[in-house]
Enzyme design. Structure first.
Site, PDB file in Angstrom:
ATOM      1  N   SER A  63       0.841  -1.195   0.000  1.00 49.16           N
ATOM      2  CA  SER A  63       0.000   0.000   0.000  1.00 49.16           C
ATOM      3  C   SER A  63       0.878   1.248   0.000  1.00 49.16           C
ATOM      4  O   SER A  63       1.904   1.292   0.691  1.00 49.16           O
ATOM      5  CB  SER A  63      -0.883   0.033   1.255  1.00 49.16           C
ATOM      6  OG  SER A  63      -1.748  -1.063   1.318  1.00 49.16           O
ATOM      7  N   ALA A 114      -6.517   2.602   1.537  1.00 47.55           N
ATOM      8  CA  ALA A 114      -7.962   2.733   1.718  1.00 47.55           C
ATOM      9  C   ALA A 114      -8.279   3.369   3.075  1.00 47.55           C
ATOM     10  O   ALA A 114      -9.160   4.234   3.176  1.00 47.55           O
ATOM     11  CB  ALA A 114      -8.635   1.361   1.607  1.00 47.55           C
ATOM     12  N   HIS A 157     -11.138  -3.098  -4.370  1.00 44.30           N
ATOM     13  CA  HIS A 157     -11.023  -4.051  -5.478  1.00 44.30           C
ATOM     14  C   HIS A 157     -12.375  -4.508  -6.009  1.00 44.30           C
ATOM     15  O   HIS A 157     -13.259  -3.710  -6.252  1.00 44.30           O
ATOM     16  CB  HIS A 157     -10.147  -5.230  -5.067  1.00 44.30           C
ATOM     17  CG  HIS A 157      -8.717  -4.862  -4.827  1.00 44.30           C
ATOM     18  ND1 HIS A 157      -8.109  -3.825  -5.466  1.00 44.30           N
ATOM     19  CD2 HIS A 157      -7.775  -5.409  -4.020  1.00 44.30           C
ATOM     20  CE1 HIS A 157      -6.845  -3.730  -5.066  1.00 44.30           C
ATOM     21  NE2 HIS A 157      -6.619  -4.682  -4.183  1.00 44.30           N
TER      22      HIS A 157
END
Length: 286
Positions: A63, A114, A157
């Site tokens: 990430s 996220a 996703h």
């Protein structure tokens, strides 16, 4: 001639990663070093990257959110990752239009892009902030929201395409908020490699990743078996949507807008106390 040492790498079994790395993983990229692949979800690779010099892998998909903790030991490669527009995480609820003030929200990780996007959204949009944040495995989040065990869930996703099957509603799109307030693309997943490999090898890795992306675009069917083999019984049509959303021009080259998006995310997150301040030279060329 001495045999070329394989590059030990870990990336997710998600369709965008298997699509991007298919050619390289199968020895089809001319002149590229062999790739020794381990599949691991991104929360695992984030933890591996935080081990720094003790990490057993040369190259990882992580990430963007984890970069402030790992860039002393790893360099950000300018290609192979996931960054784009219209592809942000979604916040889902069972009841449409509820206020999230003081509510329980499930997230897949607190070291994910996220999560940073969610926290930046909540700081601007939720009076008094949300309540408890609980970490659940990604595949458990939508059932937990559906069953009322949490009030909302943050998903990424392929959940963009499947959440209606759980009877859920989209309360907010974190990517839409990010793009509206910054006019920048959404940084999601990065490819990093150990700085100890040296500039020459890092340059070669970046070029191999870029070539692998372009080969996948030139012959999408070549990677189809590899993609579906690792897609965890995902519907082929959903896998195609997944690839179409997350593999784009920024996958081949971050470019000026891509780097601006990464700096913008991490600078804003640091201002909210979510990550350590980013060293101005942290994204320096390897």
């Amino acid at each position: 001639m001495e045999p070329v040492e394989p590059v030990k790498t870990a990336y997710s079994p998600c369709p965008n990663d298997t699509f991007v790395f298919h050619a390289w993983a199968h020895g089809l990229v001319p002149g590229a070093p062999p790739l020794e692949v381990t599949f691991a979800d991104i929360d695992i690779t984030n933890g591996l990257a935080e081990r720094g010099a003790d990490c057993p892998f040369d190259m990882l998909k992580v990430s963007y959110a984890v970069l402030p903790w790992v860039l002393d030991d790893f360099a950000l490669l300018p290609c192979g990752g996931a960054l784009g527009r219209g592809c942000g995480p979604l916040l889902l609820t069972r009841d449409p239009g509820i206020s999230l003030s003081g509510r329980t929200v499930a997230v897949p990780s607190e070291r994910s892009t996220a999560y940073l996007l969610f926290r930046l959204w909540a700081a601007a949009e939720v009076p008094g902030d949300v309540g408890e944040v609980v970490v659940l495995p990604f595949h458990e989040i939508m059932p937990a929201v559906r069953d009322g065990r949490v009030d909302a869930g943050l998903v990424i996703h392929e959940a963009r395409f499947t959440y209606r099957r759980y009877g859920l509603h989209r309360l907010a799109d974190m990517g839409e908020h990010w793009e509206r307030t910054t006019r920048l693309p959404i940084p999601l997943g990065a490819i990093i490699a150990k700085r100890s490999l040296g500039r020459k090898r890092l340059t070669a890795l970046a070029e191999a990743a870029r070539t692998s992306v372009r080969m996948a675009w030139d012959d999408p069917e070549a990677s189809r078996g590899y993609v579906l083999e690792h897609a965890k019984e995902m519907d082929p049509a959903v896998a195609d949507q997944h690839i179409g959303l997350y593999v784009n021009e920024f996958t081949a080259d971050l470019g000026e807008a891509g780097y601006a998006a990464v700096r913008g995310l991490l600078t804003r997150a640091a201002a909210e106390g979510l990550v350590p301040p980013l060293n101005p030279n942290a994204l320096r060329p390897y």
